[in-house]
Design an enzyme around this catalytic site. Structure first.
Site, PDB file in Angstrom:
ATOM      1  N   ILE A  61       0.830  -1.204   0.000  1.00  0.00           N
ATOM      2  CA  ILE A  61       0.000   0.000   0.000  1.00  0.00           C
ATOM      3  C   ILE A  61       0.871   1.264   0.000  1.00  0.00           C
ATOM      4  O   ILE A  61       0.499   2.280  -0.597  1.00  0.00           O
ATOM      5  CB  ILE A  61      -0.988  -0.012   1.197  1.00  0.00           C
ATOM      6  N   ASP A 116     -11.814  -6.800   6.047  1.00  0.00           N
ATOM      7  CA  ASP A 116     -10.742  -5.952   5.492  1.00  0.00           C
ATOM      8  C   ASP A 116     -11.282  -5.097   4.341  1.00  0.00           C
ATOM      9  O   ASP A 116     -11.149  -3.874   4.373  1.00  0.00           O
ATOM     10  CB  ASP A 116      -9.536  -6.797   5.070  1.00  0.00           C
ATOM     11  N   LYS A 168      -5.902   2.723   7.211  1.00  0.00           N
ATOM     12  CA  LYS A 168      -7.058   2.037   7.781  1.00  0.00           C
ATOM     13  C   LYS A 168      -6.719   0.566   7.993  1.00  0.00           C
ATOM     14  O   LYS A 168      -5.995   0.016   7.168  1.00  0.00           O
ATOM     15  CB  LYS A 168      -8.286   2.210   6.889  1.00  0.00           C
TER      16      LYS A 168
END
Lengths: 308, 308
Positions: free
Chosen positions: A14, A168, A90
């Site tokens: 990410i 998720d 997150k």
């Protein structure tokens, strides 16, 4: 306006795919260093740990933390103790309690803490929220289904408790729903389907109500064949709003109002810069709280083992 | 000072055994009515529902809600909408999200909302908290073990998700620990043992840390033969504090400082009266948040079926 010097903590997928390009294009931030024990970014000075980064770079004003969830609390705490502004990927923590502690610490330190729910920055989310703000809503259906083998190949961690399984992606849906619906909602009934060899659910059905008893039902499923479905449909007296493709497309009674490319992280970093300049924090725990509430109160049904 | 007219909502075991005697002896409250579809209290006017009670008794200032957890949100909301002060039995809701909503509503309505953690009113809790407030703590051990067949005979609901299993007593321990320890703490690791024919755990091991990395370990077990153990031991540099018998007995380095009879509910109602007179609320979600955090992040192990 002067750029904000920022460090990227955690050089994983990410970090490379989303944070790096957004920071390179940002008018607000300048990426000056990264911290990761085992990975570096080309052309960016790298340190083995956040502690080393903080020591070596006193000019650093902010950090973005995108390490595995279980590491984030200690890292965010360290950065805040050193007076740095913190963006959390997150979910903002492995537990609600640790995030509550960070909120207090950030306030004491006069630092910005930003729990970044990236899906809220999808192009059509703000317009959906504005349209719904004064409507009478009669029913909400959240459908979030994808093939885990396509979207999370080889990610064994997702089946551990902290990996949250289908929550998720599901927490992204909840982060949008809590943003666009004008009233808070609460779980009335929840079912989780958990593969017999896993700890986390492969599918979930959540039945919420708001204070006016409006039904809000969510179906999360990792067993979706073919293309993913990331949709929220809202029945209102004034029409049927559909937020599709994870928030990229907006329809009203089947007519397309907006259809744009996914560009979440540039908006997310613009918001972080705005918060820093205003001296404010933004930590909305509602999406993670809904997942914790579901884990607290759901009926769990075992289902067939997961074979990748 | 004038008595506060109160109604008891839910005439079950906890209502009869604890709330009724505490209200009869209270100098602050006057029990004027009860609400329950299927039970009455001798000598107290009874109504079938909270709505009927509110309609019939406009002089009522406050209600105490001790119905099953899943009913409390709608009842508390109704009472607050009618401008009544509300006491909630523990836990204050079936989910964290619904209690957050009640907090906001109470504030908007100018009403007192009191999440009553009764174990915090055990006789030695305040003294333990005061002693610990300035101590350097090195380790905390929470042992909460009882025989479910003795303490919850025939209570099948306790094995449903909302019944919380061993967290039903365990949350009492957490309500004391969060009251007496000077710093917040967070889950690092959790294991739950769930009977193969049940939804809720029969035992739990929770491994917490505070911001100074002090280990705080909790063992909850419903399979305790013989007398229950309801103990919290705190190792501090200045000595070893033991809070025993659910908070009735306090020892320091093995010396008894206090040993008193259980008298939680009179203290609890005195606190509710104080809050009402001060125009304040007291809703600490920390104990329920820890249970939700445990359900969110625990490793679950199946164990043998539960046969009562």
């Amino acid at each position: 306006m002067q750029n904000i010097d920022i460090g990227l903590v955690g050089v994983g997928k990410i970090g490379r795919d989303q944070h790096l390009p957004a920071l390179i294009d940002s008018r607000d931030f300048q990426l000056v260093a990264s911290a990761d024990p085992s990975a570096r970014l080309d052309g960016v000075p790298g340190y083995d740990s956040l502690a080393a980064l903080l020591d070596a770079r006193p000019e650093l004003t902010a950090v973005a933390i995108c390490t595995p969830t279980s590491l984030r609390y200690a890292q965010a705490r360290l950065a805040l103790e050193h007076g740095r502004h913190v963006l959390l990927e997150k979910p903002p923590g492995a537990t609600l309690s640790e995030v509550e502690d960070l909120i207090e610490l950030a306030e004491r330190q006069g630092c910005t803490l930003f729990a970044a729910w990236h899906s809220r920055f999808a192009p059509a989310v703000a317009q959906a929220r504005d349209w719904l703000s004064d409507k009478t809503i009669t029913r909400v259906e959240i459908d979030w289904r994808e093939d885990v083998r396509v979207w999370h190949p080889g990610q064994a961690w997702i089946w551990e408790p902290a990996g949250m399984g289908v929550f998720d992606p599901g927490i992204n849906a909840l982060s949008i729903a809590t943003e666009i619906l004008p009233r808070a909602f609460f779980l009335r009934d929840a079912r989780l389907w958990v593969p017999s060899d896993c700890q986390a659910p492969i599918a979930a059905r959540l039945d919420f109500r708001d204070a006016l008893a409006t039904p809000i039902v969510a179906d999360f499923d990792f067993r979706q064949p073919g293309p993913p479905i990331w949709s929220i449909h809202v029945e209102a007296e004034a029409g049927r709003l559909s937020l599709l493709q994870g928030g990229c497309r907006l329809e009203l009674d089947g007519q397309c109002l907006l259809d744009a490319e996914e560009r979440e992280y540039p908006g997310l970093y613009a918001r972080f810069a705005e918060l820093i300049r205003q001296g404010r924090s933004d930590v909305d725990l509602a999406p993670l709280r809904h997942v914790a509430d579901a884990c607290l109160s759901a009926w769990r049904e075992p289902t067939e083992p997961f074979i990748e």
